[in-house]
Design a protein around this motif. Structure first.
Motif, mmCIF file in Angstrom:
data_model
loop_
_atom_site.group_PDB
_atom_site.id
_atom_site.type_symbol
_atom_site.label_atom_id
_atom_site.label_comp_id
_atom_site.label_asym_id
_atom_site.label_seq_id
_atom_site.Cartn_x
_atom_site.Cartn_y
_atom_site.Cartn_z
ATOM 1 N N GLU A 185 0.850 -1.184 0.000
ATOM 2 C CA GLU A 185 0.000 0.000 0.000
ATOM 3 C C GLU A 185 0.890 1.240 0.000
ATOM 4 O O GLU A 185 2.026 1.190 0.478
ATOM 5 C CB GLU A 185 -0.904 0.024 1.237
ATOM 6 N N CYS A 232 -4.031 4.424 11.604
ATOM 7 C CA CYS A 232 -4.352 5.020 10.304
ATOM 8 C C CYS A 232 -4.213 6.534 10.367
ATOM 9 O O CYS A 232 -3.949 7.184 9.354
ATOM 10 C CB CYS A 232 -5.742 4.605 9.849
ATOM 11 N N PRO A 279 2.338 -1.312 8.022
ATOM 12 C CA PRO A 279 1.297 -0.427 7.472
ATOM 13 C C PRO A 279 1.296 0.928 8.181
ATOM 14 O O PRO A 279 1.755 1.049 9.326
ATOM 15 C CB PRO A 279 -0.004 -1.194 7.755
ATOM 16 N N SER A 322 1.020 3.639 1.897
ATOM 17 C CA SER A 322 1.419 4.062 3.249
ATOM 18 C C SER A 322 2.364 3.092 3.930
ATOM 19 O O SER A 322 2.728 3.285 5.091
ATOM 20 C CB SER A 322 0.173 4.247 4.121
ATOM 21 N N ASP A 323 2.796 2.032 3.246
ATOM 22 C CA ASP A 323 3.646 1.001 3.841
ATOM 23 C C ASP A 323 5.112 1.402 3.873
ATOM 24 O O ASP A 323 5.591 2.173 3.030
ATOM 25 C CB ASP A 323 3.572 -0.298 3.027
#
Length: 354
Positions: A24, A90, A127, A26-27
Motif C-alpha cells: 500500500e 491510520c 502499514p 502508506s507502507d
C-alpha cells in the motif's frame, strides 16, 4: 527470509517465507535489527487469541532500518533507524483523532503478529508507516528502544495513567513480570508513597526491588495484610493486575481501598469473577485497556535524557540469524522461573567493517 510462523496452538516454526514488499502507498518495509518476545505471543501459542490464524508470522515489537517506502510515506526514507510500535494507526479515524490508536477503525490497532504478519522475522511490512513508527536518536540503543515498542507504553498508559497514580499513593502491582516491572518503573515518575510488588518468583521480586518497589510479597505471604499494614487498614489507592488470570484480578479487587482504582493490564484467556456484591458500595473504579502508544514520544524523550533505563529489563540475548536463536529465546522466555528471563532480545549480527 526467515520468520517465526504460527501453525496453531503449541506449534511454531522458524522457516523460510516470502520477503515482504510494499503493498500500500502508506507502507514501509523495515529490516529487523532487534526483536523481542511478548507475553501475548505466549498467549497466542496457547490458543488464547483465536483471531491469529495458522500461517501468521508472530511478533509486534522491533527496532530496525527502513529499506523501502510506499509513495504515500512522507516522513521516512530508506536508511532511517526506527522503532516499530506494537500499535499501527491510520491517523484519520475517530479513535486515532483522539489518540486512541489501539482502537483504530481504519485498519490499524494491534495488527502486527495478530491480523497481519509481524516482526519476528528478518524483515517486516509496516502499514501506516508515517504514524506507526518512530525515528530513533543515535543516543538511544536498540535494546532500550525495543522496550518502548510495547511494555513501557503499555505499563505506563494502561497501568499507571489508567490507575490514576498520584504522589503519596500506595500502589500494588500484582505480577512482577516484564509488564509489572515496567509499571513499577513508570509509577515512580509520580512519586507514590509505597510500591508493593506481589509475585511467586523470588528473582522477579528482586528485580522489582531494584526497579523501585519498596515492599515485596512473595509465595506464602499475605498481600492483604502487607497492604493493610501500610495503609492503616484502608487498602491500596491503586492495584495493578499484570498477570492475566482470574485469581490475580480478584486479588486486586480485594486489595484496593474504597474510592481506589483497579487497573487491569494482564491479557486474560479465561473469565474472572467480578464480585459486585462487595464492590458496588465501595466506589471502586476498574479499568481495562489495550495500549494506544500515545505516550511513546514522551517515553522516548525520557530515555534519551537518561530519566528511564529500559535496558534493565533485558536479561537474555540471542542472535537473530542463528539457526536455533528464536527457539532458544522462546525456551528461555517461556520458563522464567528456571531461566530468570524478563525480556529477551534477538539481534541481527553487525555488518562486517569494510
Amino acid at each position: 527470509m526467515k520468520a517465526l510462523v504460527y501453525h496453531g496452538p503449541g506449534r511454531r516454526s522458524w522457516e523460510e517465507v516470502p520477503d515482504p514488499s510494499v503493498a500500500e502507498p502508506s507502507d514501509a518495509v523495515v529490516r529487523v535489527d532487534a526483536v523481542t518476545i511478548c507475553g501475548t505471543d505466549l498467549h497466542i501459542l496457547k490458543g488464547d487469541v483465536p483471531e491469529v490464524k495458522p500461517g501468521r508470522v508472530l511478533g509486534h515489537e522491533a527496532v530496525g532500518t527502513v529499506t523501502a517506502t510506499g509513495d504515500g510515506v512522507s516522513t521516512l526514507r530508506a536508511g532511517d533507524r526506527v522503532l516499530v510500535s506494537c500499535i499501527s494507526a491510520c491517523g484519520r479515524c475517530r479513535y486515532c483523532r483522539t489518540g486512541s490508536y489501539g482502537q483504530c477503525l481504519g485498519g490499524g490497532g494491534w495488527i502486527l503478529g495478530h491480523l497481519v504478519d509481524g516482526t519476528q522475522a528478518e524483515y517486516v511490512r509496516v502499514p501506516f508507516a508515517d504514524t506507526s513508527v518512530h525515528r530513533l536518536p543515535e543516543t538511544v540503543s536498540d535494546e532500550a528502544a525495543l522496550m518502548l515498542a510495547d511494555i513501557l507504553p503499555t505499563a505506563y498508559e494502561v497501568g499507571v495513567l489508567n490507575g490514576r497514580v498520584r504522589p503519596g499513593d500506595t500502589v500494588v502491582v500484582v505480577g512482577a513480570g516484564p509488564i509489572g516491572l515496567a509499571v513499577v518503573m513508570t509509577a515512580r515518575l509520580f512519586t507514590p508513597g509505597h510500591i508493593v510488588a506481589v509475585d511467586l518468583a523470588p528473582a522477579r521480586l528482586e528485580a522489582a526491588r531494584r526497579l523501585g518497589a519498596d515492599v515485596l510479597v512473595g509465595p506464602g505471604e499475605d498481600a492483604a495484610a502487607a497492604v493493610a499494614a501500610l495503609t492503616d487498614g484502608l487498602g491500596a489507592d491503586v492495584a495493578v493486575e499484570a498477570v492475566g488470570v482470574p485469581e490475580t484480578f480478584e486479588l486486586c479487587a480485594r486489595l484496593v481501598r474504597p474510592g481506589g482504582h483497579v487497573a487491569n493490564v494482564g491479557v486474560h484467556g479465561a473469565p474472572a469473577t467480578l464480585h459486585l456484591e462487595e464492590l458496588w458500595i465501595r466506589n471502586v473504579t476498574i479499568t481495562t485497556g489495550l495500549v494506544d502508544t500515545f505516550s511513546t514520544p514522551d517515553l522516548l524523550a525520557m530515555v534519551a535524557a537518561g530519566r528511564l533505563d529500559p535496558e534493565a529489563f533485558v536479561t537474555h540475548r540471542f542472535a537473530l540469524d542463528a539457526p536455533d536463536g528464536m527457539d532458544a529465546a522462546y525456551a528461555a522466555f517461556a520458563d522464567p522461573r528456571a531461566t530468570g528471563a524478563l525480556k529477551v532480545v534477538l539481534s541481527r549480527a553487525a555488518p562486517a567493517a569494510p
